[in-house]
Every structure is written in structure tokens, then in C-alpha cells.
Enzyme design. Structure first.
Site, PDB file in Angstrom:
ATOM      1  N   TYR A   1       0.728  -0.976   0.051  1.00 37.19           N
ATOM      2  CA  TYR A   1       0.060  -0.134   0.116  1.00 37.19           C
ATOM      3  C   TYR A   1       0.970   1.171   0.419  1.00 37.19           C
ATOM      4  O   TYR A   1       1.757   1.571   1.005  1.00 37.19           O
ATOM      5  CB  TYR A   1      -0.816   0.064   1.405  1.00 37.19           C
ATOM      6  CG  TYR A   1      -1.447   1.140   1.607  1.00 37.19           C
ATOM      7  CD1 TYR A   1      -2.861   0.864   0.739  1.00 37.19           C
ATOM      8  CD2 TYR A   1      -0.673   2.082   1.906  1.00 37.19           C
ATOM      9  CE1 TYR A   1      -3.608   2.108   1.023  1.00 37.19           C
ATOM     10  CE2 TYR A   1      -1.761   3.275   1.852  1.00 37.19           C
ATOM     11  CZ  TYR A   1      -2.942   3.945   1.694  1.00 37.19           C
ATOM     12  OH  TYR A   1      -3.705   4.763   1.939  1.00 37.19           O
TER      13      TYR A   1
ATOM     14  N   GLU B   1      -3.177   7.819  -4.208  1.00 36.82           N
ATOM     15  CA  GLU B   1      -3.484   6.382  -3.708  1.00 36.82           C
ATOM     16  C   GLU B   1      -3.261   4.744  -3.844  1.00 36.82           C
ATOM     17  O   GLU B   1      -3.951   5.178  -5.569  1.00 36.82           O
ATOM     18  CB  GLU B   1      -4.495   6.377  -2.674  1.00 36.82           C
ATOM     19  CG  GLU B   1      -4.839   4.856  -1.974  1.00 36.82           C
ATOM     20  CD  GLU B   1      -5.937   4.450  -1.446  1.00 36.82           C
ATOM     21  OE1 GLU B   1      -5.596   4.842  -0.161  1.00 36.82           O
ATOM     22  OE2 GLU B   1      -7.221   3.904  -1.914  1.00 36.82           O
TER      23      GLU B   1
END
Length: 387
Positions: A110, A198
Site C-alpha cells: 500500500y 493512493e
């Protein structure tokens, strides 16, 4: 302003960041053309395009091994609503589906960049535990979440990232790729006025390369005046329609779940108005700030906006006249009521600049509008009328 995943990938691609090839489907006839944009030899991943996370958990992301699988997925989703744990019960419309080239995945990470307002810099969050359940990782295993702040400006010194790269167990080649991706993301973040970037997941492929498999981008609304090309990418169907209409008229509007519409000038006064309604066991239907320089036309549009919410059973108008003149607000209320036709009770509190003239206009309008001098009395009255 939010972008769809495929639009986010277009921006990443423009900054030489590694993303999957993809085709876009907006109607059934687009399937053949979309599949020609990718290597479909082993299949593809079909993805619903909507401004929400958690699509995969409700079937909005699917591995398709052949064209029939793609057609079935498109028939299942196109023109429908997707409901996830990040949407309301109605969900969001699915008008676009992307088909992405398959990526052989070894592991998932991530990575995100966001504005750290307290530190006045860009912060990076990265974790080896990427994928669909990153929220659970943050809650249950926060030690797996690594953070880095770019306090030295927008130019990234890769040496500062060596400790993070080391903790992610990257090889030397992967470290170079990671540094390159971070630098590209920082450049994109600054030049396009992003508030969030993101990449989830950022994957390590079976060949050992880093790859941006999914992307989410938010742009700072206040900077759109200098991002004309990005503003063209806006999809109004993914936004609350009342909030979208409010932006057209420079109104600050947020939908809420109550039944008492609020129209106030000034954000602080609006918050105080909603708190006072709650004090008397009422429920605000919205936050609406018409601004300190509200015009008669803007107030009229604000009134129409409130009444477009079918849950609204009454309206409280709370105006403190400073720069704005209360008589103009009153005329805007009268015009809106006459144009739309209103059957719900309205309580108006006017104080300050030209408030006496505003009250006179309302009293002589022949409309069923109740005037109060204090906010406490006005809030109590509208709650009583609604109940």
C-alpha cells in the site's frame, strides 16, 4: 474533486509511472474495441468505475477468462448501481467499466501521498500489507504502517527513503524503482494540485518489478481554476446532485440526513444554527452557507436547492447582516417561494444590516413565513412546526 480509477491511471501514465493497459466500456458495443486495447490472451480484470472503494468485495471487480465473461460482467453492472461500505444505501451509478490487462502478482503493498496540514507538507504512508483490507491493518496492526514526511520541499532526496525501502525488503533494483515511483508521484501531486494519491495495491510482479495496479486521486477543489484539463474529467453522476448544483452557484452545501433545511450566511453561524436545531431535538437536513456577499439570485438558488430535498419538512433561515443586506435575502426568499411554491413551514431570523427592511418585506409578502428575532426562538419554533 475525485477521479475514476481509469482516469487516475491516465495521469500516472503521463508521469511515466508503471500502470496496466486498459480498455474502456460505456456501452455493449464498446467491448470488442476495449479488448483490442490490451493483451487478452490469458483474460483480463473487469472493473466497475465508480467513486468508491470496496468494489471488489461486492463483485465489482472480476477476473474474466474469455469474452463471454466480460459480456456477462458488463450486462450485470452497466447502468446499475453499486453499493459498498463506502456508499449510502442507494449507491453510485455504473456508467463505465474498464478491462485491465492481467498482471502476475507476487506480493501487494500500500502507498499513498496526502497533504499533512499540521506539518504543512506532503506525507507518504506505505505498508507491506496492501490490498483490500488496508483499513483493518491500520486498526489491528498499526506497526505495519510506515510514514514519511517530505518537509524539505517537493524535491525528493532518495537517500531519505532508504530506511523505508530497506524495511520493505526491496532488492536493489526494486529500491531504484521505488525511488522513481515516489519521485514521479510527488511531481504529479504538486503539479496537478492533488490532495490525495493512493496506490492500492502497489504490487511486486512475479518478474520482480513494481507496478501500480490500482489508483485513486483526489484534486483540491480550490485549485481547479488552474487545472482546466482535469476539471473536464469530472463525472457529476458520482456526486450528490444537490452539492454539484450548489457548486455552480458558489454555494457551500453538504447533504445531511435530517428534515429541517438550513440557509445561513457564514460557515460558523451555519454550524451554530445546526447545533441549536439539535439542542431542541431537531435534525438538520443540510449545511448551506450562502456566503458573506450573498446576492438575491444566489439566495433564490439556495432556497430551490433546499426544497429539492424531499425529506425537508421545514426550513430555518438564519441571516446576520454584515456585508450582506437582509432586505436582499428577504427578497430572495420571497422570489423563491413564489417561483417554486412551498408547502413546508419557514422560520426566518434576520439580524443586522437592513434587517428591519427585510422583515417588512416578509411581513407584507402575504406568505406563510414566521419571523423571529433570536436564533434560540427560531430553532425552537421550526422544530415544533416540523414535529
Amino acid at each position: 474533486m475525485n477521479l475514476h480509477e481509469f482516469q487516475s491511471k491516465e495521469l500516472l501514465e503521463a508521469y511515466d509511472l508503471p500502470v496496466s493497459k486498459r480498455g474502456i466500456i460505456k456501452e455493449l458495443g464498446d467491448i470488442d474495441k476495449a479488448l483490442k486495447q490490451i493483451n487478452f490472451e490469458k483474460g483480463c480484470v473487469a472493473k466497475v468505475q465508480a467513486h468508491t472503494g470496496g468494489r471488489g468485495k461486492v463483485g465489482g471487480v472480476k477476473l474474466c477468462k474469455d469474452k463471454q465473461n466480460v459480456e456477462d460482467f458488463v450486462n450485470e453492472w452497466l447502468g446499475k448501481q453499486i453499493v459498498t461500505n463506502q456508499t449510502d444505501q442507494v449507491g453510485l451509478p455504473v456508467n463505465i467499466i474498464s478491462v485491465d490487462e492481467l498482471t502476475e502478482i507476487d506480493s501487494e503493498l500500500y502507498m499513498s501521498l496526502l497533504v499533512d496540514r499540521a506539518e504543512k507538507c506532503i506525507s507518504m504512508i506505505v505498508s507491506q500489507a496492501g490490498g483490500m483490507n488496508i483499513e483493518e491493518v491500520a486498526e489491528k496492526n498499526p506497526e505495519k504502517i510506515l510514514k514519511f514526511k517530505f518537509k524539505g520541499g517537493n524535491e525528493t532526496d532518495v537517500s531519505d527513503l532508504k530506511e523505508i525501502a530497506q524495511s520493505l525488503n526491496f532488492t536493489d533494483d526494486q529500491k531504484k524503482q521505488f525511488f522513481s515511483i515516489v519521485q514521479g508521484c510527488i511531481k504529479l501531486f504538486v503539479e496537478k494540485d492533488l490532495s490525495l494519491l493512493e496506490i492500492n495495491p502497489l504490487v511486486v510482479t512475479t518478474s520482480g518489478d513494481l507496478h501500480c495496479l490500482d489508483a485513486k486521486i483526489n484534486i483540491d477543489e480550490n485549485a481547479l481554476y488552474r487545472q482546466a484539463e482535469i476539471e473536464k474529467m469530472r463525472d457529476p453522476s458520482q456526486e450528490d446532485q444537490r452539492e454539484y448544483e450548489a457548486k455552480k452557484h458558489d454555494l457551500s452545501y453538504v447533504s445531511l440526513d435530517g428534515n429541517i433545511g438550513c440557509m445561513v450566511n457564514g460557515a460558523g453561524l451555519a454550524m451554530g444554527t445546526m447545533d441549536t436545531i439539535k439542542l431542541y431535538d431537531g435534525d438538520p437536513a443540510n449545511f448551506l452557507d450562502v456566503g458573506g456577499t450573498a446576492t438575491k439570485e444566489r439566495v433564490s438558488e439556495a432556497f430551490k436547492l433546499i426544497l429539492s430535498d424531499k425529506e425537508v419538512k421545514g426550513i430555518l433561515v438564519n441571516i446576520f447582516g454584515g456585508i450582506v443586506r437582509c432586505d436582499l435575502i428577504a427578497q430572495g426568499i420571497i422570489d423563491a417561494i413564489n417561483e417554486i411554491g412551498v408547502s413546508v413551514p419557514i422560520v426566518v431570523r434576520l439580524q443586522g444590516n437592513m434587517s428591519s427592511e427585510g422583515k417588512t418585506l416578509l411581513n407584507n409578502s402575504g406568505l406563510n413565513v414566521i419571523g423571529e428575532d433570536s436564533l434560540m426562538k427560531a430553532a425552537q419554533k421550526i422544530v415544533e412546526l416540523v414535529k
